[in-house]
Design a protein around this motif. Structure first.
Motif, PDB file in Angstrom:
ATOM      1  N   ARG A  23      45.927 -44.093  -6.773  1.00  0.00           N
ATOM      2  CA  ARG A  23      43.973 -44.244  -6.630  1.00  0.00           C
ATOM      3  C   ARG A  23      44.322 -44.318  -5.224  1.00  0.00           C
ATOM      4  O   ARG A  23      44.981 -44.275  -4.438  1.00  0.00           O
ATOM      5  CB  ARG A  23      43.544 -45.399  -7.110  1.00  0.00           C
ATOM      6  N   LYS A  24      43.304 -43.182  -4.983  1.00  0.00           N
ATOM      7  CA  LYS A  24      42.960 -42.693  -3.344  1.00  0.00           C
ATOM      8  C   LYS A  24      44.631 -42.584  -2.531  1.00  0.00           C
ATOM      9  O   LYS A  24      44.718 -42.870  -1.480  1.00  0.00           O
ATOM     10  CB  LYS A  24      42.877 -43.695  -2.095  1.00  0.00           C
ATOM     11  N   TRP A  64      49.390 -47.966  -7.485  1.00  0.00           N
ATOM     12  CA  TRP A  64      48.598 -49.469  -7.526  1.00  0.00           C
ATOM     13  C   TRP A  64      48.946 -49.750  -8.811  1.00  0.00           C
ATOM     14  O   TRP A  64      49.330 -49.189  -9.511  1.00  0.00           O
ATOM     15  CB  TRP A  64      46.796 -49.185  -7.844  1.00  0.00           C
ATOM     16  N   ASP A  99      37.256 -47.167 -12.558  1.00  0.00           N
ATOM     17  CA  ASP A  99      37.644 -46.701 -11.315  1.00  0.00           C
ATOM     18  C   ASP A  99      38.205 -45.228 -11.792  1.00  0.00           C
ATOM     19  O   ASP A  99      39.304 -45.043 -12.438  1.00  0.00           O
ATOM     20  CB  ASP A  99      38.957 -47.317 -10.363  1.00  0.00           C
ATOM     21  N   GLY A 134      38.948 -42.892 -10.395  1.00  0.00           N
ATOM     22  CA  GLY A 134      39.249 -41.375  -9.131  1.00  0.00           C
ATOM     23  C   GLY A 134      40.739 -41.990 -10.005  1.00  0.00           C
ATOM     24  O   GLY A 134      41.919 -42.279  -9.023  1.00  0.00           O
ATOM     25  N   SER A 135      41.189 -43.253 -10.830  1.00  0.00           N
ATOM     26  CA  SER A 135      42.106 -43.762 -10.469  1.00  0.00           C
ATOM     27  C   SER A 135      43.397 -42.006 -12.099  1.00  0.00           C
ATOM     28  O   SER A 135      42.507 -41.872 -12.571  1.00  0.00           O
ATOM     29  CB  SER A 135      42.783 -44.200 -11.995  1.00  0.00           C
ATOM     30  N   TYR A 136      44.624 -42.501 -11.756  1.00  0.00           N
ATOM     31  CA  TYR A 136      45.457 -40.835 -11.896  1.00  0.00           C
ATOM     32  C   TYR A 136      47.041 -41.354 -12.809  1.00  0.00           C
ATOM     33  O   TYR A 136      47.301 -42.566 -11.756  1.00  0.00           O
ATOM     34  CB  TYR A 136      45.478 -39.712 -11.163  1.00  0.00           C
ATOM     35  N   THR A 180      40.144 -50.438 -16.303  1.00  0.00           N
ATOM     36  CA  THR A 180      39.437 -50.525 -15.160  1.00  0.00           C
ATOM     37  C   THR A 180      38.750 -49.434 -14.987  1.00  0.00           C
ATOM     38  O   THR A 180      38.740 -48.389 -15.798  1.00  0.00           O
ATOM     39  CB  THR A 180      40.683 -49.667 -13.996  1.00  0.00           C
ATOM     40  N   LYS A 194      47.029 -53.242  -4.688  1.00  0.00           N
ATOM     41  CA  LYS A 194      47.743 -51.353  -4.328  1.00  0.00           C
ATOM     42  C   LYS A 194      49.179 -51.711  -3.436  1.00  0.00           C
ATOM     43  O   LYS A 194      49.197 -53.369  -3.034  1.00  0.00           O
ATOM     44  CB  LYS A 194      46.494 -51.672  -2.680  1.00  0.00           C
TER      45      LYS A 194
END
Length: 73
Positions: free
Chosen positions: A25-26, A30, A6, A8-10, A4, A41
């Motif tokens: 994510r957010k 996911w 993104d 902001g993924s962790y 990905t 999601k």
């Protein structure tokens, strides 16, 4: 291999079958297949979902979230 773009993924966690990765994510959980496809999601928890872990059989994902007592919001 990058799955990905993104940033902001962790907290990526491999599934027991090694075909999927669950990640945050957010404030939600996911899931992305490692052999291609889009992330989807899995959670939609108003207070957020974190600390996700796969069950040993890979059929469930456990997570933590805050609980707001009824009538306090």
């Amino acid at each position: 291999m990058q799955l990905t773009t993104d940033n902001g993924s962790y907290a990526p966690v491999w599934s027991p079958c090694s075909k999927y990765i669950a990640f945050g994510r957010k404030g939600q959980i996911w899931l992305i297949p490692i052999y291609g496809g889009e992330a989807r999601k899995l959670s939609n928890v108003p207070t957020g979902a974190s600390g996700h872990k796969w069950s040993p059989d890979g059929k469930s994902i456990l997570f933590t979230s805050f609980v707001v007592p009824k009538g306090t919001v």
